[in-house]
Design an enzyme around this catalytic site. Structure first.
Site, short mmCIF file in Angstrom:
data_model
loop_
_atom_site.label_atom_id
_atom_site.label_comp_id
_atom_site.label_asym_id
_atom_site.label_seq_id
_atom_site.Cartn_x
_atom_site.Cartn_y
_atom_site.Cartn_z
N GLN A 104 0.85 -1.19 0.00
CA GLN A 104 0.00 0.00 0.00
C GLN A 104 0.89 1.24 0.00
OE1 GLN A 104 -3.38 -0.60 3.07
NE2 GLN A 104 -1.75 -1.96 3.70
N ASN A 105 2.18 1.04 0.20
CA ASN A 105 3.10 2.18 0.31
C ASN A 105 3.44 2.75 -1.06
OD1 ASN A 105 3.00 1.69 2.99
ND2 ASN A 105 5.00 0.69 3.11
N HIS A 122 -1.24 1.60 -4.41
CA HIS A 122 -1.57 3.04 -4.36
C HIS A 122 -0.61 3.89 -5.18
CE1 HIS A 122 -3.80 2.11 -0.36
NE2 HIS A 122 -4.60 2.01 -1.39
N CYS A 130 1.26 13.67 -16.05
CA CYS A 130 0.57 14.86 -16.56
C CYS A 130 -0.93 14.57 -16.58
CB CYS A 130 1.06 15.22 -17.96
SG CYS A 130 0.11 16.60 -18.65
N CYS A 133 -1.91 15.09 -20.75
CA CYS A 133 -1.46 14.19 -21.83
C CYS A 133 -1.00 12.83 -21.28
CB CYS A 133 -0.36 14.83 -22.67
SG CYS A 133 1.23 14.95 -21.83
N CYS A 151 3.72 20.15 -17.21
CA CYS A 151 4.25 19.20 -18.19
C CYS A 151 5.12 19.92 -19.21
CB CYS A 151 3.07 18.51 -18.87
SG CYS A 151 3.54 17.37 -20.17
N ASN A 217 3.31 -6.88 13.44
CA ASN A 217 2.87 -5.51 13.77
C ASN A 217 3.23 -5.24 15.23
OD1 ASN A 217 1.35 -3.02 14.09
ND2 ASN A 217 0.06 -3.68 12.38
N ALA A 236 8.89 -4.33 12.51
CA ALA A 236 9.00 -5.11 11.27
C ALA A 236 10.44 -5.56 11.00
CB ALA A 236 8.49 -4.27 10.11
#
Ligand code: NAD
Length: 250
Positions: A104-105, A122, A130, A133, A151, A217, A236
């Site tokens: 998700q990072n 994500h 841009c 375009c 752009c 966690n 972690a």
């Protein structure tokens, strides 16, 4: 402590006996790289207003949005380096134990640590797109001195290539992530509350198909009491380090 080491050995065996394991990661895996999570006491949203990442707000107030985006993502944690947790997942993939990572990072740290198969649910903050375009640019090739950046081809407004509130998940990452989940027999869930939908459904889909969940966690999450088979409490980087040692001495 004995229980922790028993659980580490149990998790190590589960991964080594698996055929289709993958990792599902959230903001917690990058905390030790110096990138704070969004939520919680030291979370980013305690300091900044999340509306800057709302798609409609961004289009109507590009300058205000970009000022906050630049501060958080490019000035503040743009220089973060991967940590031992990212590195261990990359090594597990190299040794053939992991089919890849669904993250998700948006911080690019799994790729920088050497992971090859990374589905960025994500998007990725190192790229800009841009809005007119659809040309992509690496952020280090674009000046953020004069905001908002535009752009060089069509002068359209540039946007970070990560998912804003109100924006769809990139099709390729979405389908590849759920396809891994449908085939999985083990999922290593690292550093996520499991609150962000639809990403949080990735481990749930795997579980429904019969996969077992190993969770790492510091605190219990939305998965811990209902879906997790082995809960490894701790940072972690430390937990994954122990897991890697156990796997290589079984
Ligand atoms: P979250 O902010 O909701 O929760 C973070 C989780 O990590 C918590 O469960 C917390 O207990 C755990 N945690 C904190 N430090 C840890 C550590 N050292 N080791 C292990 N676990 C630790 O994060 P989320 O569930 O990933 O959802 C937030 C959303 O925000 C994601 O969708 C992501 O896109 C985005 N985000 C990304 C980054 C990044 O790219 N690094 C940073 C912040 C937020």
């Amino acid at each position: 402590m004995e229980k922790f080491h028993q659980d580490i050995r149990k998790a190590a065996r589960m991964i080594m006996q698996s055929e289709n394991a993958f990792a599902f990661t959230g903001a917690g895996i990058s905390v030790e790289s110096g990138i704070p999570p969004f939520r919680g006491e030291n979370g980013i949203w305690n300091k900044y207003d999340p509306k800057s990442l709302d798609l409609n707000y961004f289009y109507s107030n590009p300058l205000e949005s970009w000022a906050v985006i630049k501060k958080i993502f490019y000035d503040f944690f743009g220089e973060a380096r991967f940590n031992r947790a990212h590195e261990v997942l990359a090594m597990m993939e190299k040794q053939g134990y992991l089919k890849g990572v669904v993250t998700q990072n948006i911080d690019n740290l799994h790729f920088e640590a050497g992971s090859r198969v990374v589905h960025e649910f994500h998007g990725n903050m190192k790229k800009l797109v841009c809005t007119k375009c659809h040309q992509h640019f690496m952020v280090h090739m674009v000046s953020l001195e004069n905001l908002p950046p535009s752009c060089s081809y069509c002068e359209g407004l540039l946007k970070p290539d990560f998912v804003f509130f109100g924006e769809n998940i990139p099709y390729e990452a979405f389908t590849s992530s759920f396809s891994l989940a449908e085939k999985a027999d083990v999922v290593i869930v690292v550093g996520t509350t499991g609150e962000v939908v639809p990403a949080s459904h990735v481990p749930l889909t795997a579980k429904q198909q019969g996969a077992r969940i190993i969770e790492i966690n510091m605190e219990p999450s939305n998965y811990t009491h209902t879906h997790t088979d082995v809960f490894l409490k701790g940072k972690a980087s430390e937990v994954l380090h122990h897991l890697f040692i156990a796997m290589n001495h079984e």
